[in-house]
Design a protein around this motif. Structure first.
Motif, PDB file in Angstrom:
ATOM      1  N   ALA A 172       0.931  -1.199  -0.030  1.00 27.40           N
ATOM      2  CA  ALA A 172       0.146   0.058  -0.141  1.00 27.40           C
ATOM      3  C   ALA A 172       0.979   1.079   0.155  1.00 27.40           C
ATOM      4  O   ALA A 172       2.215   1.166   0.588  1.00 27.40           O
ATOM      5  CB  ALA A 172      -0.809   0.120   1.138  1.00 27.40           C
ATOM      6  N   SER A 173       0.336   2.468  -0.597  1.00 30.45           N
ATOM      7  CA  SER A 173       1.299   3.656  -0.625  1.00 30.45           C
ATOM      8  C   SER A 173       0.889   4.927  -0.801  1.00 30.45           C
ATOM      9  O   SER A 173      -0.568   4.898  -1.317  1.00 30.45           O
ATOM     10  CB  SER A 173       2.350   3.144  -1.734  1.00 30.45           C
ATOM     11  OG  SER A 173       3.243   4.397  -1.932  1.00 30.45           O
ATOM     12  N   THR A 174       1.349   5.825  -0.433  1.00 29.21           N
ATOM     13  CA  THR A 174       0.883   7.239  -0.484  1.00 29.21           C
ATOM     14  C   THR A 174       1.659   7.763  -1.927  1.00 29.21           C
ATOM     15  O   THR A 174       1.324   8.912  -2.136  1.00 29.21           O
ATOM     16  CB  THR A 174       1.185   8.185   0.530  1.00 29.21           C
ATOM     17  OG1 THR A 174       2.511   7.995   0.853  1.00 29.21           O
ATOM     18  CG2 THR A 174       0.558   7.733   1.913  1.00 29.21           C
ATOM     19  N   GLY A 175       2.409   6.855  -2.434  1.00 29.39           N
ATOM     20  CA  GLY A 175       2.748   7.032  -3.784  1.00 29.39           C
ATOM     21  C   GLY A 175       4.210   6.601  -3.895  1.00 29.39           C
ATOM     22  O   GLY A 175       4.568   5.923  -5.058  1.00 29.39           O
ATOM     23  N   ILE A 232      13.610  15.566   9.648  1.00 27.71           N
ATOM     24  CA  ILE A 232      13.126  14.705   8.784  1.00 27.71           C
ATOM     25  C   ILE A 232      11.415  14.391   8.790  1.00 27.71           C
ATOM     26  O   ILE A 232      11.047  14.611   9.933  1.00 27.71           O
ATOM     27  CB  ILE A 232      13.622  13.275   9.164  1.00 27.71           C
ATOM     28  CG1 ILE A 232      13.089  12.140   8.119  1.00 27.71           C
ATOM     29  CG2 ILE A 232      13.201  12.609  10.503  1.00 27.71           C
ATOM     30  CD1 ILE A 232      13.964  10.888   8.417  1.00 27.71           C
ATOM     31  N   PRO A 233      11.133  14.408   7.643  1.00 24.92           N
ATOM     32  CA  PRO A 233       9.433  14.423   7.621  1.00 24.92           C
ATOM     33  C   PRO A 233       9.098  13.184   8.457  1.00 24.92           C
ATOM     34  O   PRO A 233       9.625  12.042   8.071  1.00 24.92           O
ATOM     35  CB  PRO A 233       9.162  14.532   6.250  1.00 24.92           C
ATOM     36  CG  PRO A 233      10.210  14.213   5.423  1.00 24.92           C
ATOM     37  CD  PRO A 233      11.402  14.408   6.265  1.00 24.92           C
ATOM     38  N   VAL A 234       8.025  12.871   8.867  1.00 29.42           N
ATOM     39  CA  VAL A 234       7.504  11.537   9.501  1.00 29.42           C
ATOM     40  C   VAL A 234       6.107  11.327   8.972  1.00 29.42           C
ATOM     41  O   VAL A 234       5.258  12.112   9.063  1.00 29.42           O
ATOM     42  CB  VAL A 234       7.354  11.850  11.084  1.00 29.42           C
ATOM     43  CG1 VAL A 234       6.938  10.382  11.631  1.00 29.42           C
ATOM     44  CG2 VAL A 234       8.912  11.835  11.408  1.00 29.42           C
ATOM     45  N   GLY A 235       5.844  10.153   8.400  1.00 32.26           N
ATOM     46  CA  GLY A 235       4.350   9.905   7.867  1.00 32.26           C
ATOM     47  C   GLY A 235       4.347   8.508   8.624  1.00 32.26           C
ATOM     48  O   GLY A 235       3.805   8.561   9.862  1.00 32.26           O
ATOM     49  N   ASN A 236       4.592   7.468   8.129  1.00 33.88           N
ATOM     50  CA  ASN A 236       4.257   6.092   8.675  1.00 33.88           C
ATOM     51  C   ASN A 236       5.264   5.939   9.634  1.00 33.88           C
ATOM     52  O   ASN A 236       5.580   4.756  10.561  1.00 33.88           O
ATOM     53  CB  ASN A 236       4.459   4.859   7.428  1.00 33.88           C
ATOM     54  CG  ASN A 236       3.459   3.926   8.012  1.00 33.88           C
ATOM     55  OD1 ASN A 236       2.452   4.167   8.770  1.00 33.88           O
ATOM     56  ND2 ASN A 236       3.363   2.722   7.232  1.00 33.88           N
ATOM     57  N   ALA A 237       6.474   6.547   9.905  1.00 35.87           N
ATOM     58  CA  ALA A 237       7.437   6.976  11.066  1.00 35.87           C
ATOM     59  C   ALA A 237       8.421   5.607  10.672  1.00 35.87           C
ATOM     60  O   ALA A 237       9.136   5.384  11.786  1.00 35.87           O
ATOM     61  CB  ALA A 237       6.760   6.863  12.242  1.00 35.87           C
ATOM     62  N   GLY A 238       8.782   5.157   9.773  1.00 32.34           N
ATOM     63  CA  GLY A 238       9.710   4.158   9.528  1.00 32.34           C
ATOM     64  C   GLY A 238      11.034   4.791   9.296  1.00 32.34           C
ATOM     65  O   GLY A 238      12.054   4.345   9.884  1.00 32.34           O
ATOM     66  N   ASN A 239      10.999   5.874   8.462  1.00 33.51           N
ATOM     67  CA  ASN A 239      12.447   6.426   8.023  1.00 33.51           C
ATOM     68  C   ASN A 239      13.058   7.061   9.202  1.00 33.51           C
ATOM     69  O   ASN A 239      14.400   6.608   9.461  1.00 33.51           O
ATOM     70  CB  ASN A 239      12.272   7.516   6.875  1.00 33.51           C
ATOM     71  CG  ASN A 239      13.330   7.807   6.250  1.00 33.51           C
ATOM     72  OD1 ASN A 239      14.486   6.858   5.833  1.00 33.51           O
ATOM     73  ND2 ASN A 239      13.603   8.678   5.355  1.00 33.51           N
ATOM     74  N   ALA A 268      12.066  19.831  -4.000  1.00 34.84           N
ATOM     75  CA  ALA A 268      11.995  18.533  -3.371  1.00 34.84           C
ATOM     76  C   ALA A 268      10.367  18.562  -3.158  1.00 34.84           C
ATOM     77  O   ALA A 268       9.520  19.576  -3.235  1.00 34.84           O
ATOM     78  CB  ALA A 268      12.718  18.505  -1.959  1.00 34.84           C
ATOM     79  N   GLU A 269       9.511  17.593  -3.103  1.00 34.21           N
ATOM     80  CA  GLU A 269       8.220  17.438  -2.974  1.00 34.21           C
ATOM     81  C   GLU A 269       7.737  18.015  -1.692  1.00 34.21           C
ATOM     82  O   GLU A 269       8.563  18.125  -0.795  1.00 34.21           O
ATOM     83  CB  GLU A 269       7.505  16.093  -3.208  1.00 34.21           C
ATOM     84  CG  GLU A 269       7.973  14.766  -2.120  1.00 34.21           C
ATOM     85  CD  GLU A 269       7.199  13.762  -2.381  1.00 34.21           C
ATOM     86  OE1 GLU A 269       7.829  12.818  -2.829  1.00 34.21           O
ATOM     87  OE2 GLU A 269       6.167  13.568  -1.897  1.00 34.21           O
ATOM     88  N   PRO A 270       6.608  18.398  -1.558  1.00 37.96           N
ATOM     89  CA  PRO A 270       6.078  19.105  -0.117  1.00 37.96           C
ATOM     90  C   PRO A 270       6.332  18.274   1.015  1.00 37.96           C
ATOM     91  O   PRO A 270       6.872  18.886   2.112  1.00 37.96           O
ATOM     92  CB  PRO A 270       4.451  18.908  -0.679  1.00 37.96           C
ATOM     93  CG  PRO A 270       4.342  19.116  -2.088  1.00 37.96           C
ATOM     94  CD  PRO A 270       5.559  18.252  -2.805  1.00 37.96           C
TER      95      PRO A 270
HETATM   96  C1  AN7 Z   1       8.477  11.888   0.034  1.00 42.67           C
HETATM   97  O1  AN7 Z   1       5.121   5.955  -0.190  1.00 42.67           O
HETATM   98  O2  AN7 Z   1       4.736   6.064   3.126  1.00 42.67           O
HETATM   99  O3  AN7 Z   1       7.872   8.321   8.068  1.00 42.67           O
HETATM  100  O4  AN7 Z   1       3.535   4.933   1.032  1.00 42.67           O
HETATM  101  O5  AN7 Z   1       6.899   9.580   0.332  1.00 42.67           O
HETATM  102  O6  AN7 Z   1       9.135   6.496   6.784  1.00 42.67           O
HETATM  103  O7  AN7 Z   1       6.649   6.780   6.231  1.00 42.67           O
HETATM  104  C2  AN7 Z   1       5.794   7.711   1.919  1.00 42.67           C
HETATM  105  C3  AN7 Z   1       6.299   8.436   2.784  1.00 42.67           C
HETATM  106  C4  AN7 Z   1       8.382  11.222   3.817  1.00 42.67           C
HETATM  107  C5  AN7 Z   1       7.541   9.601   5.253  1.00 42.67           C
HETATM  108  N1  AN7 Z   1       8.578  11.740   2.662  1.00 42.67           N
HETATM  109  O8  AN7 Z   1       8.346   8.576   5.706  1.00 42.67           O
HETATM  110  C6  AN7 Z   1       4.492   5.680   1.038  1.00 42.67           C
HETATM  111  C7  AN7 Z   1       4.996   6.372   2.216  1.00 42.67           C
HETATM  112  C8  AN7 Z   1       8.027  11.176   1.448  1.00 42.67           C
HETATM  113  C9  AN7 Z   1       7.483  10.071   1.454  1.00 42.67           C
HETATM  114  C10 AN7 Z   1       7.595   9.904   3.903  1.00 42.67           C
HETATM  115  C11 AN7 Z   1       7.232   9.301   2.959  1.00 42.67           C
HETATM  116  P1  AN7 Z   1       8.007   7.519   6.863  1.00 42.67           P
END
Ligand code: AN7
Length: 350
Positions: A79-82, A180-187, A282-284
């Motif tokens: 699954a993915s946000t892209g 660092i940006p945080v989404g799913n928090a893996g990176n 860089a992307e948003p």
């Molecule tokens: C550009 O592609 O979750 O905090 O499904 O594409 O590790 O999730 C993308 C995450 C930051 C957040 N910047 O990283 C996906 C997806 C960009 C990203 C994040 C994403 P995580």
């Protein structure tokens, strides 16, 4: 040389692991003196947009796909946000196995969608947000026996540690702050593991503060509760219930860092600043850290003179629609030199 070859000693490779590579990693750590001067810090951007599929996801995907092949997987699912979908689709194409990607319908940046389709993945738009798509993808991978290549797959985060190793090699030590940006928090979790590992190996003398930035409309790590309806212009981090929340909280706590959120407006303004005063598009989502640094500076919470590395996670070209909402149109002229010269003289165009 790709990441598997370059960091063979630090990755869980066996004699049976295929050396998959799209020559990922080794991305530039770009000094940003004009932006840094405004903030009163020494600033770098680790430009992950230079990876083969245009985002940091390739660092973990190369290992996840190699291990999936080693285990005999017949197909990949995510699954993915892209960006994860673009990366998974690219590696699936390179090694010759099918790839199924689940995307939140209508919420994926155009470039990423184009990538997944061009690489030949089966793209499935789910009526629901990323968190729902992830739940479905996990169930489908279990049911079909396909390899799940989201960051619940431990090889993803393992490969992503390589970003920290490269930063330490370039700076000869860790920076003061890692933003660092945080989404799913893996990176953020992967980077922290990478820094700790280099400290343990005595390649670096200290550890950075881990500064995580979320979009205000999707900031579960700032509010400390899941966000049922995440919403932000930074669609990459439009995630309400991060899978690696616990690891990320530990990274921030152990490093003396912080989570902060920024508004969409602040993110877009940082995106323009980075492009216009850094020369980096860089992307948003990738600009949430710079937005956060600007905000911390404005409230006197950014120590002056420190070394700050921002992870510019994805390429700006992935989301041209969002960029075009913020900038003017080209200046149109006929075909005469006079018209052209009227524009070229200093102050001729605003
Ligand atoms: C550009 O592609 O979750 O905090 O499904 O594409 O590790 O999730 C993308 C995450 C930051 C957040 N910047 O990283 C996906 C997806 C960009 C990203 C994040 C994403 P995580």
């Amino acid at each position: 040389m790709g990441l598997l070859a370059r960091y063979a000693q630090l990755l869980p490779l066996t004699a049976a692991t295929p050396m998959v590579s799209l020559e990922e990693g080794n991305t530039p750590l770009i000094p940003l003196p004009r932006v840094g001067r405004e903030l009163g810090v020494e600033l770098w951007g680790k430009f992950e947009g230079c990876n083969p599929s245009g985002s940091f996801k390739d660092r973990g995907m190369v290992l996840a796909v190699a291990k999936a092949l080693e285990a005999g997987a017949r197909a990949l699912v995510c699954a993915s946000t892209g960006n994860t979908s673009a990366s998974a689709a690219a590696y699936a194409a390179a090694v010759g196995i099918p790839c199924f990607v689940l995307l939140p319908a209508g919420k994926v940046a155009l470039g990423k969608l184009a990538q997944a389709l061009m690489y030949g993945a089966t793209v499935i738009a789910v009526k629901g947000n990323f968190d729902k798509a992830l739940e479905l993808a996990r169930q489908a991978a279990d049911t079909c026996g396909y390899a799940m290549v989201n960051s619940v797959n431990p090889y993803r985060l393992w490969g992503q540690r390589s970003g920290a190793w490269e930063i330490c090699e370039a700076l000869k030590d860790a920076p003061d702050w890692h933003a660092i940006p945080v989404g799913n928090a893996g990176n953020i979790s992967a980077y922290w593991a990478g820094y700790r590992e280099y400290r343990r190996l005595e390649h670096i003398s200290r550890l950075p503060r881990m500064m995580g930035f979320q979009a205000e409309g999707a900031a579960p790590l700032v509010t400390n509760e899941p966000c049922p309806n995440p919403e932000t212009v930074a669609t990459a981090i439009r995630i309400g219930n991060p899978v690696s929340a616990e690891l990320a909280r530990a990274a921030v706590a152990e490093s003396g860092g912080e989570f902060n959120s920024v508004t969409d407006e602040e993110i877009l303004s940082a995106q323009r600043l980075l492009a216009a005063k850094g020369g980096v598009f860089a992307e948003p989502a990738s600009c949430a850290p710079l937005a956060g640094l600007c905000k911390l500076k404005a409230t006197n919470r950014l120590p002056s003179g420190i070394k700050v590395v921002m992870i510019l996670t994805g390429n700006g070209l992935k989301d041209p629609d969002t960029a075009m909402t913020q900038v003017g149109r080209p200046v149109e002229i006929g075909d005469s030199l006079d018209e052209l010269l009227a524009i070229l003289k200093p102050g001729g165009v605003s």
